[in-house]
Design a protein around this motif. Structure first.
Motif, PDB file in Angstrom:
ATOM      1  N   ARG A 277      -8.642  13.162   7.562  1.00 40.35           N
ATOM      2  CA  ARG A 277      -8.012  13.812   6.409  1.00 40.35           C
ATOM      3  C   ARG A 277      -6.570  14.211   6.698  1.00 40.35           C
ATOM      4  O   ARG A 277      -6.109  15.305   6.334  1.00 40.35           O
ATOM      5  N   ASP A 278      -5.867  13.314   7.348  1.00 39.79           N
ATOM      6  CA  ASP A 278      -4.456  13.542   7.650  1.00 39.79           C
ATOM      7  C   ASP A 278      -3.641  13.028   6.462  1.00 39.79           C
ATOM      8  O   ASP A 278      -3.114  11.914   6.465  1.00 39.79           O
ATOM      9  N   TYR A 279      -3.541  13.846   5.417  1.00 39.04           N
ATOM     10  CA  TYR A 279      -2.999  13.410   4.142  1.00 39.04           C
ATOM     11  C   TYR A 279      -1.546  12.938   4.199  1.00 39.04           C
ATOM     12  O   TYR A 279      -1.199  11.949   3.554  1.00 39.04           O
ATOM     13  N   PRO A 280      -0.644  13.600   4.923  1.00 40.80           N
ATOM     14  CA  PRO A 280       0.733  13.087   4.984  1.00 40.80           C
ATOM     15  C   PRO A 280       0.813  11.673   5.546  1.00 40.80           C
ATOM     16  O   PRO A 280       1.612  10.861   5.070  1.00 40.80           O
ATOM     17  N   VAL A 281      -0.004  11.363   6.540  1.00 41.95           N
ATOM     18  CA  VAL A 281       0.007  10.018   7.118  1.00 41.95           C
ATOM     19  C   VAL A 281      -0.575   9.014   6.122  1.00 41.95           C
ATOM     20  O   VAL A 281      -0.057   7.895   5.977  1.00 41.95           O
ATOM     21  N   ILE A 282      -1.645   9.390   5.421  1.00 40.35           N
ATOM     22  CA  ILE A 282      -2.229   8.503   4.410  1.00 40.35           C
ATOM     23  C   ILE A 282      -1.188   8.164   3.350  1.00 40.35           C
ATOM     24  O   ILE A 282      -0.999   6.994   2.981  1.00 40.35           O
ATOM     25  N   GLN A 283      -0.490   9.175   2.869  1.00 35.40           N
ATOM     26  CA  GLN A 283       0.526   8.962   1.841  1.00 35.40           C
ATOM     27  C   GLN A 283       1.651   8.074   2.363  1.00 35.40           C
ATOM     28  O   GLN A 283       2.141   7.194   1.643  1.00 35.40           O
ATOM     29  N   GLY A 284       2.047   8.286   3.615  1.00 37.14           N
ATOM     30  CA  GLY A 284       3.111   7.475   4.194  1.00 37.14           C
ATOM     31  C   GLY A 284       2.709   6.020   4.358  1.00 37.14           C
ATOM     32  O   GLY A 284       3.490   5.113   4.053  1.00 37.14           O
ATOM     33  N   VAL A 285       1.486   5.782   4.809  1.00 38.01           N
ATOM     34  CA  VAL A 285       1.010   4.404   5.004  1.00 38.01           C
ATOM     35  C   VAL A 285       0.910   3.681   3.669  1.00 38.01           C
ATOM     36  O   VAL A 285       1.344   2.523   3.533  1.00 38.01           O
ATOM     37  N   VAL A 286       0.349   4.348   2.664  1.00 39.38           N
ATOM     38  CA  VAL A 286       0.209   3.733   1.339  1.00 39.38           C
ATOM     39  C   VAL A 286       1.576   3.418   0.745  1.00 39.38           C
ATOM     40  O   VAL A 286       1.805   2.326   0.200  1.00 39.38           O
ATOM     41  N   LEU A 287       2.503   4.348   0.858  1.00 36.18           N
ATOM     42  CA  LEU A 287       3.833   4.152   0.287  1.00 36.18           C
ATOM     43  C   LEU A 287       4.577   3.033   1.010  1.00 36.18           C
ATOM     44  O   LEU A 287       5.249   2.204   0.370  1.00 36.18           O
ATOM     45  N   ALA A 289       3.183   0.461   2.628  1.00 37.13           N
ATOM     46  CA  ALA A 289       2.545  -0.797   2.265  1.00 37.13           C
ATOM     47  C   ALA A 289       2.974  -1.251   0.871  1.00 37.13           C
ATOM     48  O   ALA A 289       3.247  -2.437   0.645  1.00 37.13           O
ATOM     49  N   ALA A 290       3.041  -0.314  -0.062  1.00 31.29           N
ATOM     50  CA  ALA A 290       3.473  -0.663  -1.417  1.00 31.29           C
ATOM     51  C   ALA A 290       4.931  -1.117  -1.432  1.00 31.29           C
ATOM     52  O   ALA A 290       5.288  -2.066  -2.148  1.00 31.29           O
ATOM     53  N   THR A 291       5.773  -0.455  -0.652  1.00 27.19           N
ATOM     54  CA  THR A 291       7.178  -0.854  -0.573  1.00 27.19           C
ATOM     55  C   THR A 291       7.303  -2.272  -0.024  1.00 27.19           C
ATOM     56  O   THR A 291       8.073  -3.088  -0.545  1.00 27.19           O
ATOM     57  N   GLY A 292       6.544  -2.569   1.025  1.00 26.00           N
ATOM     58  CA  GLY A 292       6.560  -3.919   1.582  1.00 26.00           C
ATOM     59  C   GLY A 292       6.096  -4.951   0.573  1.00 26.00           C
ATOM     60  O   GLY A 292       6.674  -6.047   0.465  1.00 26.00           O
ATOM     61  N   TYR A 293       5.063  -4.610  -0.192  1.00 23.08           N
ATOM     62  CA  TYR A 293       4.547  -5.534  -1.213  1.00 23.08           C
ATOM     63  C   TYR A 293       5.611  -5.822  -2.265  1.00 23.08           C
ATOM     64  O   TYR A 293       5.831  -6.982  -2.651  1.00 23.08           O
ATOM     65  N   VAL A 294       6.288  -4.784  -2.731  1.00 24.37           N
ATOM     66  CA  VAL A 294       7.321  -4.959  -3.753  1.00 24.37           C
ATOM     67  C   VAL A 294       8.497  -5.756  -3.207  1.00 24.37           C
ATOM     68  O   VAL A 294       9.010  -6.675  -3.871  1.00 24.37           O
ATOM     69  N   VAL A 295       8.943  -5.431  -1.996  1.00 19.48           N
ATOM     70  CA  VAL A 295      10.094  -6.124  -1.407  1.00 19.48           C
ATOM     71  C   VAL A 295       9.790  -7.609  -1.203  1.00 19.48           C
ATOM     72  O   VAL A 295      10.628  -8.485  -1.504  1.00 19.48           O
ATOM     73  N   VAL A 296       8.608  -7.916  -0.705  1.00 21.60           N
ATOM     74  CA  VAL A 296       8.256  -9.317  -0.479  1.00 21.60           C
ATOM     75  C   VAL A 296       8.186 -10.076  -1.790  1.00 21.60           C
ATOM     76  O   VAL A 296       8.626 -11.232  -1.881  1.00 21.60           O
ATOM     77  N   ASN A 297       7.645  -9.467  -2.830  1.00 20.81           N
ATOM     78  CA  ASN A 297       7.588 -10.143  -4.126  1.00 20.81           C
ATOM     79  C   ASN A 297       8.978 -10.349  -4.714  1.00 20.81           C
ATOM     80  O   ASN A 297       9.229 -11.373  -5.372  1.00 20.81           O
ATOM     81  N   LEU A 298       9.892  -9.425  -4.484  1.00 16.58           N
ATOM     82  CA  LEU A 298      11.277  -9.635  -4.899  1.00 16.58           C
ATOM     83  C   LEU A 298      11.909 -10.794  -4.119  1.00 16.58           C
ATOM     84  O   LEU A 298      12.660 -11.603  -4.682  1.00 16.58           O
ATOM     85  N   ALA A 299      11.590 -10.880  -2.832  1.00 13.54           N
ATOM     86  CA  ALA A 299      12.088 -11.999  -2.025  1.00 13.54           C
ATOM     87  C   ALA A 299      11.537 -13.326  -2.533  1.00 13.54           C
ATOM     88  O   ALA A 299      12.243 -14.349  -2.553  1.00 13.54           O
ATOM     89  N   ILE A 300      10.288 -13.327  -2.964  1.00 17.22           N
ATOM     90  CA  ILE A 300       9.689 -14.542  -3.518  1.00 17.22           C
ATOM     91  C   ILE A 300      10.405 -14.950  -4.800  1.00 17.22           C
ATOM     92  O   ILE A 300      10.630 -16.144  -5.055  1.00 17.22           O
ATOM     93  N   ASP A 301      10.796 -13.987  -5.617  1.00 11.16           N
ATOM     94  CA  ASP A 301      11.557 -14.302  -6.822  1.00 11.16           C
ATOM     95  C   ASP A 301      12.882 -14.972  -6.478  1.00 11.16           C
ATOM     96  O   ASP A 301      13.350 -15.855  -7.213  1.00 11.16           O
ATOM     97  N   LEU A 302      13.503 -14.546  -5.378  1.00  6.94           N
ATOM     98  CA  LEU A 302      14.741 -15.188  -4.943  1.00  6.94           C
ATOM     99  C   LEU A 302      14.471 -16.606  -4.440  1.00  6.94           C
ATOM    100  O   LEU A 302      15.280 -17.518  -4.650  1.00  6.94           O
ATOM    101  N   VAL A 303      13.344 -16.793  -3.786  1.00  4.59           N
ATOM    102  CA  VAL A 303      12.987 -18.124  -3.294  1.00  4.59           C
ATOM    103  C   VAL A 303      12.784 -19.087  -4.460  1.00  4.59           C
ATOM    104  O   VAL A 303      13.095 -20.278  -4.358  1.00  4.59           O
ATOM    105  N   TYR A 304      12.296 -18.581  -5.593  1.00  5.24           N
ATOM    106  CA  TYR A 304      12.119 -19.437  -6.768  1.00  5.24           C
ATOM    107  C   TYR A 304      13.410 -20.160  -7.135  1.00  5.24           C
ATOM    108  O   TYR A 304      13.408 -21.340  -7.475  1.00  5.24           O
ATOM    109  N   SER A 305      14.518 -19.423  -7.093  1.00  6.19           N
ATOM    110  CA  SER A 305      15.795 -20.016  -7.486  1.00  6.19           C
ATOM    111  C   SER A 305      16.237 -21.113  -6.533  1.00  6.19           C
ATOM    112  O   SER A 305      17.003 -22.003  -6.905  1.00  6.19           O
TER     113      SER A 305
END
Length: 314
Positions: A277-287, A289-305
């Motif tokens: 129940r280490d909530y600050p670490v849970i929040q940090g890991v989730v955030l 991971a979500a940031t990485g997911y968004v950044v990679v999908n933005l990179a994929i959009d650039l690869v489309y071009s």
């Protein structure tokens, strides 16, 4: 193209905001009091009340979220309730093993799956294509943890060729890093390959039915040239999209692999935080991971071009 990318960036920021709110409120509303967990055997009602006040847990949830979001935007994700170390420091230590595992596994899966999918699509009428397609379907249903345990039994216990777990930094020992990462990378790659092969095979088979493929064959163009110059490029865009969608599978698979092979990455860090129940670490890991997911999908959009020049004019 610029307007499209700006819209995607704004969409990514909105996604991150929603994920941050979900991560905060989900952990804040979870049963149990972090103050009581922190005190352990020393917990008494009076001490719990004092620590709860010191941690700011007695404030209204919207106020707590506003404070947390403000600190997060400044780059401060708080302090672990378990180790009392800054969450930023814990994430920085856990990120390299996870990145190495994810990148190597995804690269291996792409190198194997795309040529195999193209070959199975082009040779779909051969006698050996259907049994292989059946094995691929079977591979999709095989749990990742079972593959990892099987590899440990085979290469670590039986033949004693590779370590069964642990992690060695590449800066400390490149050879040790390679030996420690072979089995985890194979496990995660085997977890990803079947679904990617099937997607490429189905997509390439649809491309092979197009009229321009028949025209190319009528002109005497060889099968290898058709695959490389016509089928592969037209399969690549949808395949890149599919790989982007598979990032969630990659993250979940990485968590399982890190636990099986005792890799001190984000997955293991997050799992230990959940159990304690280490909530600050849970929040940090989730955030993160979500940031990485968004950044990679933005990179994929650039690869489309780069793959399809028509996208640049939109």
């Amino acid at each position: 193209m610029a307007i499209y990318l700006v819209g995607r960036v704004l969409g990514g920021l909105i996604t991150l905001f929603c994920v941050s709110a979900l991560a905060f409120f989900a952990t804040a509303l979870a049963p149990g009091n972090p103050a009581a967990v922190l005190l352990g055997n020393l917990a008494t009602p009076e001490r719990i009340a004092v620590v709860t006040h010191e941690m700011g847990l007695d404030k209204p949830l919207p106020v707590r979220y506003g404070i947390w979001l403000q600190q997060t935007l400044k780059g401060n994700l708080g302090t672990s309730n378990l180790s009392f170390k800054p969450v930023n420091e814990l994430l920085a230590a856990a990120l390299p093993p996870t990145l190495e595992l994810a990148i190597l596994s995804l690269a291996l899966a792409i190198v194997i799956a795309i040529p195999m999918g193209l070959l199975l699509a082009e040779k779909r009428d051969r006698w050996w294509a259907r049994p292989i397609a059946g094995l691929i379907t079977l591979g999709i249903s095989v749990p990742g943890f079972w593959v990892g345990l099987l590899l440990i039994i085979l290469f670590s216990v039986t033949f004693k060729l590779l370590p069964s777990g642990g992690y060695v930094s590449i800066s400390r020992s490149p050879t040790g890093n390679l030996r420690a990462m072979i089995l985890p990378v194979l496990t995660l790659a085997i977890y990803l390959i079947p679904s990617l092969v099937r997607f490429v095979r189905v997509t390439a088979a649809n491309v092979l039915r197009e009229d321009y493929i028949d025209t190319a064959r009528a002109k005497g163009v060889g099968n290898a040239r058709i695959l490389l110059q016509h089928v592969a490029p037209n399969t690549l865009i949808t395949t890149v999209t599919y790989i982007g969608l598979q990032l969630g599978v990659l993250i979940s698979g990485a968590i399982i692999v890190e636990i099986i092979f005792s890799i001190p990455g984000l997955g293991r860090l997050g799992m230990n935080a959940v159990l304690n129940r280490d909530y600050p670490v849970i929040q940090g890991v989730v955030l993160l991971a979500a940031t990485g997911y968004v950044v990679v999908n933005l990179a994929i959009d650039l690869v489309y071009s780069l793959i399809d020049p028509r996208i640049r004019t939109r």
